[in-house]
Design a protein around this motif. Structure first.
Motif, PDB file in Angstrom:
ATOM      1  N   ALA A  47       0.844  -1.203   0.000  1.00 52.79           N
ATOM      2  CA  ALA A  47       0.000   0.000   0.000  1.00 52.79           C
ATOM      3  C   ALA A  47       0.875   1.247   0.000  1.00 52.79           C
ATOM      4  CB  ALA A  47      -0.926  -0.023   1.210  1.00 52.79           C
ATOM      5  N   GLY A  48       1.967   1.194   0.752  1.00 53.20           N
ATOM      6  CA  GLY A  48       2.884   2.332   0.791  1.00 53.20           C
ATOM      7  C   GLY A  48       3.504   2.614  -0.564  1.00 53.20           C
ATOM      8  N   LEU A  49       3.945   1.563  -1.257  1.00 57.89           N
ATOM      9  CA  LEU A  49       4.530   1.751  -2.590  1.00 57.89           C
ATOM     10  C   LEU A  49       3.501   2.355  -3.536  1.00 57.89           C
ATOM     11  CD1 LEU A  49       6.615  -1.522  -3.220  1.00 57.89           C
ATOM     12  CD2 LEU A  49       7.488   0.772  -2.780  1.00 57.89           C
ATOM     13  N   LEU A  50       2.261   1.849  -3.461  1.00 60.72           N
ATOM     14  CA  LEU A  50       1.213   2.383  -4.343  1.00 60.72           C
ATOM     15  C   LEU A  50       0.908   3.845  -4.018  1.00 60.72           C
ATOM     16  CD1 LEU A  50      -1.239  -0.661  -4.604  1.00 60.72           C
ATOM     17  CD2 LEU A  50       0.091   0.378  -6.466  1.00 60.72           C
ATOM     18  N   ALA A  51       1.133   4.209  -2.756  1.00 52.71           N
ATOM     19  CA  ALA A  51       0.884   5.597  -2.347  1.00 52.71           C
ATOM     20  C   ALA A  51       2.098   6.493  -2.628  1.00 52.71           C
ATOM     21  CB  ALA A  51       0.530   5.639  -0.863  1.00 52.71           C
ATOM     22  N   GLY A  52       3.143   5.904  -3.234  1.00 49.36           N
ATOM     23  CA  GLY A  52       4.274   6.726  -3.658  1.00 49.36           C
ATOM     24  C   GLY A  52       5.497   6.673  -2.768  1.00 49.36           C
ATOM     25  N   LYS A  53       5.488   5.814  -1.741  1.00 54.12           N
ATOM     26  CA  LYS A  53       6.689   5.704  -0.900  1.00 54.12           C
ATOM     27  C   LYS A  53       7.825   5.082  -1.721  1.00 54.12           C
ATOM     28  CE  LYS A  53       4.534   5.422   3.651  1.00 54.12           C
ATOM     29  NZ  LYS A  53       4.766   6.806   4.046  1.00 54.12           N
ATOM     30  N   PRO A  54       9.070   5.439  -1.422  1.00 53.12           N
ATOM     31  CA  PRO A  54      10.170   5.009  -2.290  1.00 53.12           C
ATOM     32  C   PRO A  54      10.539   3.526  -2.211  1.00 53.12           C
ATOM     33  CG  PRO A  54      10.971   6.398  -0.502  1.00 53.12           C
ATOM     34  CD  PRO A  54       9.482   6.404  -0.409  1.00 53.12           C
ATOM     35  N   GLY A  55      10.340   2.869  -1.086  1.00 48.30           N
ATOM     36  CA  GLY A  55      10.687   1.439  -1.009  1.00 48.30           C
ATOM     37  C   GLY A  55      12.173   1.221  -0.872  1.00 48.30           C
ATOM     38  N   GLY A  56      12.695   0.170  -1.531  1.00 48.71           N
ATOM     39  CA  GLY A  56      14.109  -0.195  -1.383  1.00 48.71           C
ATOM     40  C   GLY A  56      14.260  -1.443  -0.531  1.00 48.71           C
ATOM     41  N   VAL A  57      15.466  -1.592   0.036  1.00 52.12           N
ATOM     42  CA  VAL A  57      15.726  -2.771   0.880  1.00 52.12           C
ATOM     43  C   VAL A  57      15.279  -2.452   2.307  1.00 52.12           C
ATOM     44  CG1 VAL A  57      17.476  -4.357   1.753  1.00 52.12           C
ATOM     45  CG2 VAL A  57      17.688  -3.413  -0.559  1.00 52.12           C
ATOM     46  N   GLN A  58      14.553  -3.375   2.917  1.00 57.63           N
ATOM     47  CA  GLN A  58      14.058  -3.199   4.276  1.00 57.63           C
ATOM     48  C   GLN A  58      14.407  -4.441   5.098  1.00 57.63           C
ATOM     49  OE1 GLN A  58      12.401  -0.798   5.895  1.00 57.63           O
ATOM     50  NE2 GLN A  58      12.078   0.632   4.206  1.00 57.63           N
TER      51      GLN A  58
ATOM     52  N   PRO B 156      25.059 -18.255   9.553  1.00 60.55           N
ATOM     53  CA  PRO B 156      25.669 -17.088  10.210  1.00 60.55           C
ATOM     54  C   PRO B 156      25.462 -17.126  11.725  1.00 60.55           C
ATOM     55  CG  PRO B 156      23.750 -16.447   8.860  1.00 60.55           C
ATOM     56  CD  PRO B 156      23.950 -17.912   8.669  1.00 60.55           C
ATOM     57  N   LEU B 157      26.505 -16.761  12.470  1.00 61.60           N
ATOM     58  CA  LEU B 157      26.368 -16.715  13.936  1.00 61.60           C
ATOM     59  C   LEU B 157      25.547 -15.494  14.356  1.00 61.60           C
ATOM     60  CD1 LEU B 157      29.974 -17.708  15.090  1.00 61.60           C
ATOM     61  CD2 LEU B 157      27.901 -19.123  15.092  1.00 61.60           C
ATOM     62  N   ASN B 158      25.733 -14.411  13.617  1.00 60.52           N
ATOM     63  CA  ASN B 158      25.009 -13.182  13.946  1.00 60.52           C
ATOM     64  C   ASN B 158      23.994 -12.889  12.847  1.00 60.52           C
ATOM     65  OD1 ASN B 158      24.125 -10.691  14.799  1.00 60.52           O
ATOM     66  ND2 ASN B 158      26.001  -9.610  14.149  1.00 60.52           N
ATOM     67  N   SER B 159      22.719 -13.022  13.175  1.00 60.48           N
ATOM     68  CA  SER B 159      21.653 -12.734  12.203  1.00 60.48           C
ATOM     69  C   SER B 159      20.830 -11.525  12.630  1.00 60.48           C
ATOM     70  CB  SER B 159      20.728 -13.950  12.059  1.00 60.48           C
ATOM     71  OG  SER B 159      21.330 -14.936  11.248  1.00 60.48           O
ATOM     72  N   ARG B 160      21.388 -10.717  13.543  1.00 60.23           N
ATOM     73  CA  ARG B 160      20.624  -9.540  14.008  1.00 60.23           C
ATOM     74  C   ARG B 160      20.431  -8.568  12.843  1.00 60.23           C
ATOM     75  NH1 ARG B 160      24.630 -10.727  17.665  1.00 60.23           N
ATOM     76  NH2 ARG B 160      24.091 -11.014  19.860  1.00 60.23           N
ATOM     77  N   LEU B 161      19.203  -8.135  12.638  1.00 61.36           N
ATOM     78  CA  LEU B 161      18.901  -7.186  11.558  1.00 61.36           C
ATOM     79  C   LEU B 161      18.425  -5.863  12.151  1.00 61.36           C
ATOM     80  CD1 LEU B 161      16.942  -9.507   9.047  1.00 61.36           C
ATOM     81  CD2 LEU B 161      19.351  -8.809   8.936  1.00 61.36           C
ATOM     82  N   ASP B 162      19.037  -4.793  11.722  1.00 55.35           N
ATOM     83  CA  ASP B 162      18.602  -3.450  12.149  1.00 55.35           C
ATOM     84  C   ASP B 162      17.326  -3.107  11.368  1.00 55.35           C
ATOM     85  OD1 ASP B 162      20.202  -0.246  12.557  1.00 55.35           O
ATOM     86  OD2 ASP B 162      18.130  -0.659  12.073  1.00 55.35           O
ATOM     87  N   CYS B 163      16.239  -2.989  12.096  1.00 58.50           N
ATOM     88  CA  CYS B 163      14.934  -2.810  11.441  1.00 58.50           C
ATOM     89  C   CYS B 163      14.434  -1.369  11.522  1.00 58.50           C
ATOM     90  CB  CYS B 163      13.911  -3.749  12.087  1.00 58.50           C
ATOM     91  SG  CYS B 163      14.351  -5.495  11.956  1.00 58.50           S
ATOM     92  N   SER B 164      15.340  -0.432  11.786  1.00 57.91           N
ATOM     93  CA  SER B 164      14.886   0.947  12.029  1.00 57.91           C
ATOM     94  C   SER B 164      14.239   1.577  10.796  1.00 57.91           C
ATOM     95  CB  SER B 164      16.046   1.810  12.533  1.00 57.91           C
ATOM     96  OG  SER B 164      17.138   1.692  11.656  1.00 57.91           O
ATOM     97  N   GLY B 165      14.573   1.078   9.606  1.00 57.56           N
ATOM     98  CA  GLY B 165      14.000   1.648   8.382  1.00 57.56           C
ATOM     99  C   GLY B 165      12.503   1.418   8.244  1.00 57.56           C
ATOM    100  N   LEU B 166      11.966   0.507   9.051  1.00 52.06           N
ATOM    101  CA  LEU B 166      10.537   0.194   8.953  1.00 52.06           C
ATOM    102  C   LEU B 166       9.654   1.396   9.262  1.00 52.06           C
ATOM    103  CD1 LEU B 166      10.497  -3.275  10.741  1.00 52.06           C
ATOM    104  CD2 LEU B 166      10.132  -2.833   8.297  1.00 52.06           C
ATOM    105  N   ALA B 167      10.204   2.350  10.016  1.00 52.54           N
ATOM    106  CA  ALA B 167       9.422   3.540  10.397  1.00 52.54           C
ATOM    107  C   ALA B 167       8.914   4.262   9.146  1.00 52.54           C
ATOM    108  CB  ALA B 167      10.283   4.461  11.247  1.00 52.54           C
ATOM    109  N   GLU B 168       9.675   4.140   8.058  1.00 59.78           N
ATOM    110  CA  GLU B 168       9.276   4.775   6.786  1.00 59.78           C
ATOM    111  C   GLU B 168       7.884   4.308   6.352  1.00 59.78           C
ATOM    112  OE1 GLU B 168      10.700   4.152   2.244  1.00 59.78           O
ATOM    113  OE2 GLU B 168      12.261   3.990   3.763  1.00 59.78           O
ATOM    114  N   PHE B 169       7.550   3.072   6.714  1.00 55.27           N
ATOM    115  CA  PHE B 169       6.243   2.520   6.358  1.00 55.27           C
ATOM    116  C   PHE B 169       5.288   2.506   7.559  1.00 55.27           C
ATOM    117  CE2 PHE B 169       8.829   0.756   2.933  1.00 55.27           C
ATOM    118  CZ  PHE B 169       8.011   0.985   1.840  1.00 55.27           C
ATOM    119  N   GLY B 170       5.664   3.205   8.626  1.00 46.38           N
ATOM    120  CA  GLY B 170       4.819   3.207   9.820  1.00 46.38           C
ATOM    121  C   GLY B 170       4.794   1.858  10.527  1.00 46.38           C
TER     122      GLY B 170
END
Ligand code: NDP
Length: 283
Positions: free
Chosen positions: A197-208, A250-264
């Motif tokens: 829905a965000g992409l359709l509303a014009g949000k830029p997207g990318g890798v999340q 991988p021993l470390n699979s921690r993912l920084d998810c801070s970019g999710l705020a872009e999509f609320g």
């Protein structure tokens, strides 16, 4: 919003089918209607579809088997998503694709940011990375949602394995030096619809990055499963070296998810997702 989904039987595809938001319809393509071993056929489906947005929830997910059949896995995980993304770009359709923590080398103990250099340890990660690169090169609007440790009430996954072994055994050795975020497929499905829905509303997207929190080890996760399922099986910590597999994890699979705020959006708490899965599985 009309959605075309590649995949029907997988964990995420099933949750996409069960969690359609109001006003959203979706058509699901199983292997019989769209085989990712034939990228051109997948592109042809998109060329002829009447969807507003396309989601790829299908993939070669047999991590160890990919070590010996990398060429076949590459077609499914690399070439097919590329062909889909190019077909979407031609039509101006947003494309959402799922990738993995296995694109990283698992070094260190920090959360991997989206732009951290990729360096897969094995064949599965290499083929998933090839898919990411092909989607990015296609020139259309896209989201690549990298996730980790997917669990649900369907298919084969860690929760179901732990419930089975926990009911059979008094104790169990589980790897304690791999750290990551267990992610309920239901939460991935919700995020994909939100991002579409965000992409359709014009949000830029990318890798999340989208992974459940808090980060934990497989052994911690196993203990939580046992406790919440009322199983008395004792989980003992072991190192990865004591549980050899054909593909290195991988021993470390921690993912920084801070970019999710872009999509609320924010990281889901996997413990509440786990409770819902257990409600379905444990009677
Ligand atoms: P599953 O393993 O549950 O399902 C994979 C799906 O892909 C199945 O529906 C399978 O169909 C389909 N598929 C495989 N090969 C083909 C093919 N050649 N043509 C058509 N369909 C095919 O996957 P998940 O739902 O767990 O994973 C969804 C996404 O998340 C994938 O992109 C995966 O790489 C990614 N991911 C998964 C993780 C995990 O822990 N599972 C961790 C991180 C990322 P069939 O039933 O016919 O075989």
């Amino acid at each position: 919003m009309k959605t075309l989904v590649f995949g029907q039987t997988g964990q995420v595809a099933r949750e996409l089918a069960r969690r359609l938001p109001l006003g959203v319809s979706a058509a699901f393509l199983g292997r019989d209607r769209a085989d990712l071993s034939d990228p051109a056929a997948c592109a042809a489906v998109i060329a002829a579809c009447d969807a507003d947005v396309v989601i790829n929830a299908a993939a070669w997910t047999a991590v160890d088997k990919a070590e010996v059949e990398e060429a076949a896995a590459l077609v499914v995980n690399g070439q097919a998503p590329g062909a889909m993304a190019r077909a979407c770009a031609v039509r101006g359709l947003p494309f959402l694709h799922i990738s993995t923590d296995y694109v990283f080398d698992g070094a260190g103990d920090q959360s991997f940011e989206v732009y951290h250099p990729v360096a897969p340890l094995g064949a599965y990660g290499r083929t998933k990375l090839a898919g990411e690169q092909a989607v990015q090169a296609a020139g259309g609007r896209f989201v690549i949602l990298r996730t980790s440790w997917v669990v649900s009430a369907h298919g084969a996954n860690f929760v179901k394995t732990m419930l089975r072994l926990g009911a059979e055994r008094g104790s169990l050795n589980v790897v304690a030096d791999q750290i990551g975020g267990p992610t309920p497929a239901a939460d991935i499905a919700d995020a994909l619809y939100g991002m579409a829905a965000g992409l359709l509303a014009g949000k830029p997207g990318g890798v999340q990055h989208f992974a459940g929190g808090p980060d934990c080890s497989w052994a911690d996760f196993a203990r939580e499963i046992m406790a919440r399922a009322g199983l008395t099986c004792v989980v003992q910590d072991i190192p990865s070296s004591a549980y050899p597999t054909p593909a290195k994890r991988p021993l470390n699979s921690r993912l920084d998810c801070s970019g999710l705020a872009e999509f609320g959006l924010k990281r889901p708490d996997w413990r509440s997702g786990l409770d819902k899965i257990l409600q379905e599985l444990v009677v």
